[in-house]
Design an enzyme around this catalytic site. Structure first.
Site: not given
Length: 205
Positions: A21-23, A88
Site C-alpha cells: 500500500t502507500n501512505f 493514490a
C-alpha cells in the site's frame, strides 16, 4: 451536477495477512467530496481503506484493491459530470498472491509484481466532451514538468500537483492547478478543507 471522486490508498494482497500500500490518508479526496456536497452537488465517493468518517450527504463506496476501485469508478463514470481522481492507486500488485499465510523461510523473498489498470488514462480515453476530468500528481521532483506530462498523456482537463517529498497524511497541502488550456493556478498551503473549496471554485470556473 454529478460528481465522482476517488480517495485514499489501495491495498494489493501478498497473502491473506500482508499487502502493498502507500501512505495516503484520503483526507484530500474526502475534503473535496464534502466541499462538492456542501455546494449542493450529487456526490459519489469511491474510497480505499481509510480511518475517516464518511462525508454527510455523500454516497460512499468502499473498496480495497486497485481492481475494485477501477470497477467502481467505471460503473459510475458514464453518468458523472465531474470526475476527480484524488486516490493514490497502486501502480503494481503481486502477480501471484498466496491463498495461505506465507511462512518465514531462510534467505531472501522476491515478489513478482504486475501492473494494475491505469484508471485515469482509461477515463481520459473514454470521457465525454462535456465531462470535466481532474487528476492528481503527487511528486517528489520536477513537479510542474511531470504534472504537465500526465495532463497531456491522459487527456485531462485539470491536474492538481503537489509535493509529497515529506510523505502523505498531513492535514495541510498546497496545490499547483494546471489546465489543458494553459492556465496555471497556485493554491498556497492551507487546511485541506479550505483547499478543496478553492480547487472546486477554480475547476468549475
Amino acid at each position: 451536477m454529478k460528481f465522482l471522486i476517488s480517495a485514499g490508498p489501495t491495498r494489493e494482497k501478498i497473502d491473506p495477512v500482508r499487502f502493498i500500500t502507500n501512505f495516503s490518508s484520503g483526507r484530500m479526496g474526502y475534503a473535496i467530496a464534502n466541499a462538492a456536497s456542501c455546494l449542493g452537488h450529487e456526490v459519489t465517493l469511491v474510497s480505499g481503506p481509510v480511518t475517516l468518517p464518511e462525508p454527510e450527504n455523500v454516497r460512499t463506496i468502499h473498496v480495497e484493491s486497485a481492481a475494485e476501485m477501477a470497477a467502481a469508478i467505471h460503473a459510475n463514470a458514464p453518468d458523472a459530470d465531474v470526475i476527480i481522481m484524488a486516490a493514490a492507486v497502486a501502480d503494481y500488485r503481486p502477480a501471484n498472491p498466496e491463498t495461505h499465510k506465507m511462512k518465514k523461510m531462510p534467505g531472501e523473498l522476491v515478489l513478482k509484481l504486475e501492473r494494475t489498470e491505469d484508471i485515469l488514462a482509461s477515463l481520459g480515453k473514454n470521457k465525454r466532451a462535456d465531462q470535466i476530468l481532474v487528476g492528481f500528481a503527487a511528486e517528489t521532483d520536477d513537479l510542474e514538468q511531470n504534472a504537465l506530462g500526465k495532463l497531456q498523456r491522459k487527456n485531462l482537463d485539470w491536474i492538481a500537483a503537489n509535493w509529497v517529498a515529506d510523505g502523505f497524511g498531513t492535514d495541510t497541502n498546497a496545490l499547483l492547478l494546471l489546465c489543458r488550456d494553459g492556465r496555471k493556478v497556485i493554491l498556497p498551503s492551507a487546511e485541506k478543507a479550505v483547499l478543496a473549496g478553492k480547487m472546486l471554485d477554480t475547476i468549475l470556473s
